[in-house]
Design a protein around this motif. Sequence first.
Motif, mmCIF file in Angstrom:
data_model
loop_
_atom_site.group_PDB
_atom_site.id
_atom_site.type_symbol
_atom_site.label_atom_id
_atom_site.label_comp_id
_atom_site.label_asym_id
_atom_site.label_seq_id
_atom_site.Cartn_x
_atom_site.Cartn_y
_atom_site.Cartn_z
ATOM 1 N N GLY A 10 -3.073 -8.806 -1.526
ATOM 2 C CA GLY A 10 -2.825 -8.635 0.009
ATOM 3 C C GLY A 10 -2.717 -7.077 -0.202
ATOM 4 O O GLY A 10 -2.373 -6.561 1.126
ATOM 5 N N THR A 11 -2.925 -6.224 -1.081
ATOM 6 C CA THR A 11 -2.801 -4.889 -1.147
ATOM 7 C C THR A 11 -4.002 -4.222 -1.344
ATOM 8 O O THR A 11 -4.872 -3.261 -0.718
ATOM 9 C CB THR A 11 -1.562 -4.351 -1.754
ATOM 10 O OG1 THR A 11 -0.271 -4.913 -1.622
ATOM 11 C CG2 THR A 11 -1.571 -2.890 -1.951
ATOM 12 N N ILE A 12 -4.526 -4.470 -2.585
ATOM 13 C CA ILE A 12 -5.876 -3.962 -3.251
ATOM 14 C C ILE A 12 -6.904 -4.756 -2.654
ATOM 15 O O ILE A 12 -7.838 -4.393 -2.056
ATOM 16 C CB ILE A 12 -5.979 -3.810 -4.649
ATOM 17 C CG1 ILE A 12 -4.838 -2.573 -4.996
ATOM 18 C CG2 ILE A 12 -7.306 -3.377 -5.172
ATOM 19 C CD1 ILE A 12 -4.756 -2.594 -6.495
ATOM 20 N N SER A 45 2.619 -6.324 -9.898
ATOM 21 C CA SER A 45 2.194 -7.661 -9.641
ATOM 22 C C SER A 45 2.864 -8.879 -10.132
ATOM 23 O O SER A 45 3.442 -8.810 -11.313
ATOM 24 C CB SER A 45 0.673 -7.675 -9.860
ATOM 25 O OG SER A 45 0.072 -9.203 -9.768
ATOM 26 N N VAL A 46 3.034 -9.892 -9.246
ATOM 27 C CA VAL A 46 3.494 -11.134 -9.699
ATOM 28 C C VAL A 46 2.583 -11.917 -10.827
ATOM 29 O O VAL A 46 2.933 -12.924 -11.480
ATOM 30 C CB VAL A 46 3.959 -12.132 -8.646
ATOM 31 C CG1 VAL A 46 5.089 -11.411 -7.800
ATOM 32 C CG2 VAL A 46 2.723 -12.324 -8.006
ATOM 33 N N ILE A 94 3.362 0.787 -3.125
ATOM 34 C CA ILE A 94 2.269 0.476 -2.106
ATOM 35 C C ILE A 94 2.312 -1.088 -2.145
ATOM 36 O O ILE A 94 1.793 -1.686 -3.328
ATOM 37 C CB ILE A 94 0.986 1.037 -2.470
ATOM 38 C CG1 ILE A 94 1.046 2.500 -2.692
ATOM 39 C CG2 ILE A 94 -0.010 0.529 -1.248
ATOM 40 C CD1 ILE A 94 -0.272 3.158 -3.095
ATOM 41 N N ASP A 95 2.559 -1.861 -1.210
ATOM 42 C CA ASP A 95 2.810 -3.162 -1.300
ATOM 43 C C ASP A 95 2.634 -3.663 0.047
ATOM 44 O O ASP A 95 3.224 -2.966 1.126
ATOM 45 C CB ASP A 95 4.258 -3.590 -1.758
ATOM 46 C CG ASP A 95 4.178 -4.935 -2.157
ATOM 47 O OD1 ASP A 95 4.082 -5.858 -1.344
ATOM 48 O OD2 ASP A 95 4.560 -5.231 -3.392
ATOM 49 N N GLY A 101 4.793 -3.087 7.428
ATOM 50 C CA GLY A 101 3.483 -3.371 6.990
ATOM 51 C C GLY A 101 2.880 -2.436 6.083
ATOM 52 O O GLY A 101 3.381 -1.444 5.855
ATOM 53 N N LEU A 102 1.544 -2.689 5.761
ATOM 54 C CA LEU A 102 0.778 -1.875 4.695
ATOM 55 C C LEU A 102 0.107 -0.850 5.847
ATOM 56 O O LEU A 102 -0.883 -1.279 6.446
ATOM 57 C CB LEU A 102 -0.062 -2.678 4.047
ATOM 58 C CG LEU A 102 -0.977 -1.918 2.737
ATOM 59 C CD1 LEU A 102 -0.023 -1.418 1.766
ATOM 60 C CD2 LEU A 102 -2.099 -2.824 2.183
ATOM 61 N N PRO A 103 0.255 0.529 5.460
ATOM 62 C CA PRO A 103 -0.604 1.396 5.980
ATOM 63 C C PRO A 103 -1.926 1.294 5.736
ATOM 64 O O PRO A 103 -2.368 0.492 4.851
ATOM 65 C CB PRO A 103 -0.060 2.562 5.698
ATOM 66 C CG PRO A 103 1.221 2.559 4.884
ATOM 67 C CD PRO A 103 1.103 1.211 4.584
ATOM 68 N N ASP A 104 -3.083 1.812 6.500
ATOM 69 C CA ASP A 104 -4.345 1.738 6.006
ATOM 70 C C ASP A 104 -4.539 2.681 4.684
ATOM 71 O O ASP A 104 -3.725 3.418 4.518
ATOM 72 C CB ASP A 104 -5.524 1.653 6.907
ATOM 73 C CG ASP A 104 -5.582 3.086 7.425
ATOM 74 O OD1 ASP A 104 -5.774 3.969 6.747
ATOM 75 O OD2 ASP A 104 -5.985 3.370 8.763
ATOM 76 N N TRP A 105 -5.557 2.593 3.893
ATOM 77 C CA TRP A 105 -5.428 3.172 2.743
ATOM 78 C C TRP A 105 -5.885 4.704 2.834
ATOM 79 O O TRP A 105 -5.373 5.659 2.004
ATOM 80 C CB TRP A 105 -6.734 2.575 1.680
ATOM 81 C CG TRP A 105 -5.903 1.584 1.152
ATOM 82 C CD1 TRP A 105 -6.101 0.163 1.324
ATOM 83 C CD2 TRP A 105 -5.443 1.800 -0.270
ATOM 84 N NE1 TRP A 105 -5.466 -0.590 0.300
ATOM 85 C CE2 TRP A 105 -4.833 0.133 -0.729
ATOM 86 C CE3 TRP A 105 -4.690 2.828 -1.096
ATOM 87 C CZ2 TRP A 105 -4.288 -0.052 -1.591
ATOM 88 C CZ3 TRP A 105 -4.082 2.413 -2.291
ATOM 89 C CH2 TRP A 105 -3.720 1.278 -2.457
#
Length: 143
Positions: A10-12, A45-46, A94-95, A101-105
């Motif tokens: 969901g992040t990378i 990571s889980v 960064i999650d 929410g996640l900012p864009d990269w």
Amino acid sequence: MATIAVDFDGTIVTHEYPNIGEEIPFATETLRMLIHDHHRLILWSVREGQLLQDAIDWCKERGVEFYAVNKDYPEEEKDKNNHFSRKIKADYFIDDRNIGGLPDWGQIYQIISTRKSYRQILRESMNRLTDQQVPKKKHWWSK
Ligand SMILES: [Mg+2]
């Protein structure tokens, strides 16, 4: 130099756990830039066992090698660390579960490299958009 904890699913990559999703645009390019800038990346990571190894390998194939995986230091061992805490000591997380929410990269890179807040980065990009796209009117009735 910052220590940066990075989530995987969901992040990378898009969240398709236990499979590996599609890369989120510019994720690995940004991570390579952060490594090049001498930041320490921790994969946070889980995932466990083979699923974790799959994620590590996927990143390594794209030039992203982590300083540590699911721990503060490469050599950390729980029984030798008197101050063991489950919360890792990172300057940034960064999650995709970040509140807001996640900012864009691209924004993530700006936040870390300029040490500005997300709010400040957003405000500056809004100001740039306004300057570029809205022509200044001489009068309110101007076309
Ligand atoms: Mg996630």
